[in-house]
Design an enzyme around this catalytic site. Structure first.
Site, PDB file in Angstrom:
ATOM      1  N   ASP A  34     -19.668  25.636  15.774  1.00  0.00           N
ATOM      2  CA  ASP A  34     -19.602  25.351  14.333  1.00  0.00           C
ATOM      3  C   ASP A  34     -20.868  24.620  13.935  1.00  0.00           C
ATOM      4  OD1 ASP A  34     -18.659  24.350  11.649  1.00  0.00           O
ATOM      5  OD2 ASP A  34     -16.830  25.308  12.334  1.00  0.00           O
ATOM      6  N   LYS A 227      -7.003  45.392   6.783  1.00  0.00           N
ATOM      7  CA  LYS A 227      -6.860  43.953   6.510  1.00  0.00           C
ATOM      8  C   LYS A 227      -6.674  43.690   5.016  1.00  0.00           C
ATOM      9  CE  LYS A 227      -6.731  39.639   6.667  1.00  0.00           C
ATOM     10  NZ  LYS A 227      -5.574  38.914   7.147  1.00  0.00           N
ATOM     11  N   LEU A 273       9.828  38.165  -0.031  1.00  0.00           N
ATOM     12  CA  LEU A 273      10.556  38.384  -1.277  1.00  0.00           C
ATOM     13  C   LEU A 273      11.071  37.046  -1.813  1.00  0.00           C
ATOM     14  CD1 LEU A 273      12.603  41.662  -0.570  1.00  0.00           C
ATOM     15  CD2 LEU A 273      10.582  41.406  -2.019  1.00  0.00           C
ATOM     16  N   CYS A 283      -6.524  32.863   1.149  1.00  0.00           N
ATOM     17  CA  CYS A 283      -6.703  34.296   1.412  1.00  0.00           C
ATOM     18  C   CYS A 283      -6.174  35.246   0.346  1.00  0.00           C
ATOM     19  CB  CYS A 283      -6.143  34.620   2.780  1.00  0.00           C
ATOM     20  SG  CYS A 283      -7.147  33.815   4.040  1.00  0.00           S
ATOM     21  N   LYS A 286      -8.242  35.445  -3.022  1.00  0.00           N
ATOM     22  CA  LYS A 286      -9.603  35.999  -2.897  1.00  0.00           C
ATOM     23  C   LYS A 286      -9.577  37.421  -2.336  1.00  0.00           C
ATOM     24  CE  LYS A 286     -11.113  34.681   1.763  1.00  0.00           C
ATOM     25  NZ  LYS A 286     -10.864  35.865   2.546  1.00  0.00           N
TER      26      LYS A 286
HETATM   27  P1  NAD Z   1     -12.490  27.864   7.373  1.00  0.00           P
HETATM   28  O1  NAD Z   1     -13.226  27.522   6.140  1.00  0.00           O
HETATM   29  O2  NAD Z   1     -11.294  27.064   7.770  1.00  0.00           O
HETATM   30  O3  NAD Z   1     -13.495  27.813   8.623  1.00  0.00           O
HETATM   31  C1  NAD Z   1     -14.760  28.381   8.634  1.00  0.00           C
HETATM   32  C2  NAD Z   1     -15.628  27.573   9.603  1.00  0.00           C
HETATM   33  O4  NAD Z   1     -16.863  28.240   9.776  1.00  0.00           O
HETATM   34  C3  NAD Z   1     -15.949  26.155   9.097  1.00  0.00           C
HETATM   35  O5  NAD Z   1     -15.563  25.209  10.071  1.00  0.00           O
HETATM   36  C4  NAD Z   1     -17.458  26.195   8.872  1.00  0.00           C
HETATM   37  O6  NAD Z   1     -18.087  24.956   9.138  1.00  0.00           O
HETATM   38  C5  NAD Z   1     -17.878  27.256   9.883  1.00  0.00           C
HETATM   39  N1  NAD Z   1     -19.195  27.844   9.596  1.00  0.00           N
HETATM   40  C6  NAD Z   1     -19.687  28.268   8.404  1.00  0.00           C
HETATM   41  N2  NAD Z   1     -20.949  28.729   8.556  1.00  0.00           N
HETATM   42  C7  NAD Z   1     -21.254  28.604   9.869  1.00  0.00           C
HETATM   43  C8  NAD Z   1     -22.420  28.895  10.644  1.00  0.00           C
HETATM   44  N3  NAD Z   1     -23.512  29.408  10.082  1.00  0.00           N
HETATM   45  N4  NAD Z   1     -22.384  28.615  11.957  1.00  0.00           N
HETATM   46  C9  NAD Z   1     -21.298  28.092  12.530  1.00  0.00           C
HETATM   47  N5  NAD Z   1     -20.163  27.783  11.850  1.00  0.00           N
HETATM   48  C10 NAD Z   1     -20.142  28.044  10.534  1.00  0.00           C
HETATM   49  O7  NAD Z   1     -12.124  29.403   7.237  1.00  0.00           O
HETATM   50  P2  NAD Z   1     -10.822  30.157   7.810  1.00  0.00           P
HETATM   51  O8  NAD Z   1      -9.628  29.831   6.986  1.00  0.00           O
HETATM   52  O9  NAD Z   1     -10.781  29.970   9.283  1.00  0.00           O
HETATM   53  O10 NAD Z   1     -11.211  31.672   7.483  1.00  0.00           O
HETATM   54  C11 NAD Z   1     -12.251  32.338   8.160  1.00  0.00           C
HETATM   55  C12 NAD Z   1     -12.145  33.826   7.865  1.00  0.00           C
HETATM   56  O11 NAD Z   1     -10.922  34.343   8.391  1.00  0.00           O
HETATM   57  C13 NAD Z   1     -12.132  34.187   6.377  1.00  0.00           C
HETATM   58  O12 NAD Z   1     -12.783  35.418   6.219  1.00  0.00           O
HETATM   59  C14 NAD Z   1     -10.665  34.349   6.069  1.00  0.00           C
HETATM   60  O13 NAD Z   1     -10.439  35.214   4.974  1.00  0.00           O
HETATM   61  C15 NAD Z   1     -10.166  34.961   7.349  1.00  0.00           C
HETATM   62  N6  NAD Z   1      -8.746  34.722   7.625  1.00  0.00           N
HETATM   63  C16 NAD Z   1      -8.202  33.505   7.380  1.00  0.00           C
HETATM   64  C17 NAD Z   1      -6.860  33.277   7.689  1.00  0.00           C
HETATM   65  C18 NAD Z   1      -6.204  31.953   7.395  1.00  0.00           C
HETATM   66  O14 NAD Z   1      -5.003  31.869   7.494  1.00  0.00           O
HETATM   67  N7  NAD Z   1      -6.944  30.908   7.039  1.00  0.00           N
HETATM   68  C19 NAD Z   1      -6.101  34.289   8.282  1.00  0.00           C
HETATM   69  C20 NAD Z   1      -6.707  35.525   8.550  1.00  0.00           C
HETATM   70  C21 NAD Z   1      -8.039  35.732   8.220  1.00  0.00           C
HETATM   71  C1  UGA Z   2      -1.525  35.311   4.654  1.00  0.00           C
HETATM   72  C2  UGA Z   2      -0.931  36.499   5.418  1.00  0.00           C
HETATM   73  O1  UGA Z   2       0.481  36.331   5.522  1.00  0.00           O
HETATM   74  C3  UGA Z   2      -1.540  36.620   6.811  1.00  0.00           C
HETATM   75  O2  UGA Z   2      -1.039  37.782   7.471  1.00  0.00           O
HETATM   76  C4  UGA Z   2      -3.056  36.730   6.670  1.00  0.00           C
HETATM   77  O3  UGA Z   2      -3.674  36.783   7.939  1.00  0.00           O
HETATM   78  C5  UGA Z   2      -3.590  35.546   5.901  1.00  0.00           C
HETATM   79  O4  UGA Z   2      -2.945  35.467   4.602  1.00  0.00           O
HETATM   80  C6  UGA Z   2      -5.051  35.640   5.647  1.00  0.00           C
HETATM   81  O5  UGA Z   2      -5.604  36.710   5.590  1.00  0.00           O
HETATM   82  O6  UGA Z   2      -5.616  34.569   5.509  1.00  0.00           O
HETATM   83  P1  UGA Z   2      -1.189  32.671   4.678  1.00  0.00           P
HETATM   84  O7  UGA Z   2      -2.060  32.685   3.455  1.00  0.00           O
HETATM   85  O8  UGA Z   2      -1.487  31.701   5.744  1.00  0.00           O
HETATM   86  O9  UGA Z   2      -1.195  34.129   5.361  1.00  0.00           O
HETATM   87  O10 UGA Z   2       0.302  32.378   4.235  1.00  0.00           O
HETATM   88  P2  UGA Z   2       1.563  33.256   3.763  1.00  0.00           P
HETATM   89  O11 UGA Z   2       2.727  32.847   4.545  1.00  0.00           O
HETATM   90  O12 UGA Z   2       1.268  34.682   3.699  1.00  0.00           O
HETATM   91  O13 UGA Z   2       1.745  32.696   2.272  1.00  0.00           O
HETATM   92  C7  UGA Z   2       0.770  32.925   1.277  1.00  0.00           C
HETATM   93  C8  UGA Z   2       1.272  32.412  -0.048  1.00  0.00           C
HETATM   94  O14 UGA Z   2       2.334  33.230  -0.536  1.00  0.00           O
HETATM   95  C9  UGA Z   2       1.827  30.991  -0.013  1.00  0.00           C
HETATM   96  O15 UGA Z   2       1.422  30.297  -1.169  1.00  0.00           O
HETATM   97  C10 UGA Z   2       3.318  31.191  -0.003  1.00  0.00           C
HETATM   98  O16 UGA Z   2       4.030  30.105  -0.541  1.00  0.00           O
HETATM   99  C11 UGA Z   2       3.447  32.425  -0.870  1.00  0.00           C
HETATM  100  N1  UGA Z   2       4.681  33.212  -0.609  1.00  0.00           N
HETATM  101  C12 UGA Z   2       4.858  33.795   0.603  1.00  0.00           C
HETATM  102  C13 UGA Z   2       5.604  33.368  -1.623  1.00  0.00           C
HETATM  103  O17 UGA Z   2       5.425  32.831  -2.744  1.00  0.00           O
HETATM  104  N2  UGA Z   2       6.724  34.120  -1.382  1.00  0.00           N
HETATM  105  C14 UGA Z   2       6.951  34.720  -0.188  1.00  0.00           C
HETATM  106  O18 UGA Z   2       7.986  35.398  -0.036  1.00  0.00           O
HETATM  107  C15 UGA Z   2       5.996  34.557   0.830  1.00  0.00           C
END
Ligand code: NAD
Ligand code: UGA
Length: 471
Positions: A34, A227, A273, A283, A286
């Site tokens: 990181d 995705k 639901l 997520c 966006k």
């Molecule tokens: P996050 O913001 O929690 O973490 C991203 C990390 O990357 C940060 O710690 C940041 O400091 C680091 N970073 C940024 N630029 C960097 C660089 N140049 N070198 C090294 N480190 C660097 O993000 P996240 O929630 O983990 O999400 C990451 C990706 O995964 C996004 O595309 C998101 O859409 C996707 N995703 C997120 C979730 C989720 O539940 N949060 C689930 C599935 C997919």
């Molecule tokens: C969601 C997806 O469920 C993951 O599969 C995916 O990897 C992730 O986004 C991502 O791409 O980042 P997450 O955002 O962590 O995961 O949480 P969810 O459990 O999906 O909930 C998302 C939002 O929907 C929350 O605000 C939750 O309260 C709301 N929600 C969820 C509802 O309002 N109703 C539901 O029935 C379920």
């Protein structure tokens, strides 16, 4: 025994850190990079920067051995066979994903590559990002034979991230050739072959030796779209049930019964639901916007996603109006805000509907006492300090002498509230529930005026409490 591989994960956020800890638990050697020095220091000292079940145990087990943390990307890339990119892809201009973090990382990787690597796109990205990553590597003079770029989207949810990662519904690998697909098969072999689940101390979940994880190989474009389409579909399910909830309320039906009735159809299923304040998080908002943008760019009509977003935005307004109609004016009213995280079991407040509601209440002049089991520190960084905003140590303290309690996040702790104690703490026994955690009849029998989503509000004829007699 499955083969152990050297893996580099770039980004130690919700996805990168969980992936790094889980790969380590699967037996691989992981370097997690990181560029946030404070975070790296915290991780090296044994700290856990995010709230996620099982993560502290996995890090305690593997940090310093199977997983190490560093800010030196070049060294980490050099010693790894597979390089996972897990940095943020926030919403950019006009809804498009901002891919500048991904590009910056790719440029750094390009400078570090000396032998063949498979570069894995783990961040959520729009279709054709895989091609862009290859193009950037070429532009930086990296020989075509020194890399492949594979798309391996992540489907974990916050709150259950470790279990989701180790017990996935599916692992998707978008690859351009067999060589790179095979490397990803080797990475996930402990899950797809089932050996991980037989290992002592394995994190329990739905997969097992006899029911290992499934891996699907597709083209890179298909993997990228899988995705976006998955997140968009789930968001659509939530907006659908919220739209139906508003109708249910208008015709005196009950959205919880309706959701149960719909969900029993195996083609629909009961999950996602739950009507309420709408979806938030880093997520869905966006990714729905980015997917819509991608379609528009290609001249394809995915207007449906614009409706999904609008319904979601409206849902917060609908809730705010419920608060107004239950309390009449808001200026000077004392309100307990129960929940700040975007959903239960996480400390993440990004795009949290709860935070949006609290901001609106503060603007309207209400006096808010907020409580969240995990997200208060993060909320304090986001919500500007205000004379009319306080934080409480527990939910009963938040409710003390409040004119009403508002449930904004679906924490289990809130569903298990001692209702008699809550009633005693409140000035008026009014609960406005944005997450439908209770049954109206139960709330009524505990003496509450109860307002929820997609169900008739139940009002107590007498909301006042008997005055305490002077001692
Ligand atoms: P996050 O913001 O929690 O973490 C991203 C990390 O990357 C940060 O710690 C940041 O400091 C680091 N970073 C940024 N630029 C960097 C660089 N140049 N070198 C090294 N480190 C660097 O993000 P996240 O929630 O983990 O999400 C990451 C990706 O995964 C996004 O595309 C998101 O859409 C996707 N995703 C997120 C979730 C989720 O539940 N949060 C689930 C599935 C997919
Ligand atoms: C969601 C997806 O469920 C993951 O599969 C995916 O990897 C992730 O986004 C991502 O791409 O980042 P997450 O955002 O962590 O995961 O949480 P969810 O459990 O999906 O909930 C998302 C939002 O929907 C929350 O605000 C939750 O309260 C709301 N929600 C969820 C509802 O309002 N109703 C539901 O029935 C379920």
């Amino acid at each position: 025994m499955p083969e152990h591989m050297s893996i580099c994960v770039i980004g130690s956020g919700y996805v990168g850190l969980v992936a790094a800890a889980c790969f380590a638990d699967m037996g691989h050697k992981v370097v997690c990079v990181d560029n946030d020095e404070v975070r790296v220091k915290q991780l090296c000292e044994g700290g856990v920067p995010i709230f996620e079940e099982h993560l502290p145990e996995l890090l305690a087990k593997h940090a310093g051995t199977n997983v190490v943390f560093t800010s030196r990307l070049a060294d980490a890339v050099e010693q790894s066979e597979a390089v996972f990119i897990a940095v943020g892809t926030p919403q950019g201009d006009g809804g498009a994903a901002d891919l500048s973090y991904v590009e910056a990382v790719v440029a750094e990787i390009a400078r570090a590559i000396k032998s063949y690597k498979v570069i894995v796109e783990k961040s959520t990205v729009p279709v054709y990002t895989n091609d862009w990553i290859r193009r950037v590597l070429h532009r930086h003079g990296v020989d075509q034979d020194l890399f492949d770029v594979v798309s391996n989207p992540e489907f974990l949810r916050e709150g259950t991230a470790v279990t989701d990662f180790l017990h996935p519904d599916r692992i998707v690998v978008g690859a351009r050739n067999e060589q790179s697909a095979e490397i990803l098969r080797r990475v996930y072999q402990p899950l797809t072959g089932g050996a991980y689940y037989a290992q002592p101390g394995a994190v329990p979940g739905t997969c097992g030796m006899g029911r290992p994880a499934k891996l699907l190989v597709t083209s890179t474009q298909s993997a990228e779209i899988i995705k976006h389409a998955s997140n968009a579909f789930l968001a659509m399910k939530i907006s659908f049930i919220n739209a139906v909830a508003n109708l249910a309320e208008a015709v005196d039906a009950d959205i919880e019964d309706i959701a149960a009735g719909i969900g029993l159809d195996s083609r629909i299923g009961p999950k996602f639901l739950r009507a309420g304040l709408g979806y938030g998080g880093s997520c869905f908002p966006k990714d729905v916007a980015a997917f819509h943008w991608v379609a528009q760019e290609r001249g394809v009509n995915l207007q449906l996603l614009e409706e999904v977003r609008k319904i979601n935005d409206t849902q917060r307004e609908v809730f705010f109006n419920k608060v107004r109609s239950a309390l009449w004016t808001l200026r000077g009213k004392r309100l307990a805000a129960l929940g700040l995280a975007f959903k239960g079991d996480t400390d993440d407040i990004r795009e949290s509907p709860a935070i949006a509601i609290v901001k609106q209440l503060l603007q309207a002049g209400a006096i808010v006492t907020a409580y969240d089991p995990a997200a208060m520190e993060r909320a304090k960084e986001t919500l500007p300090p205000a004379a009319n905003l306080k934080y409480a140590e527990d939910l009963y303290e938040a409710a003390k002498d409040a004119d009403a309690a508002l449930i904004l996040t679906d924490w289990k702790e809130f569903a298990q509230i001692d209702l008699a104690r809550l009633n005693r703490a409140l000035r008026f026994p009014i609960v406005i529930d944005g997450r439908n955690l209770f049954k109206p009849r139960e709330m009524q029998s505990h003496g509450f005026t109860y307002v929820s989503v997609g169900r008739q509000a139940s009002y107590q004829a007498q909301e006042g409490k008997p005055r305490e007699s002077p001692v």
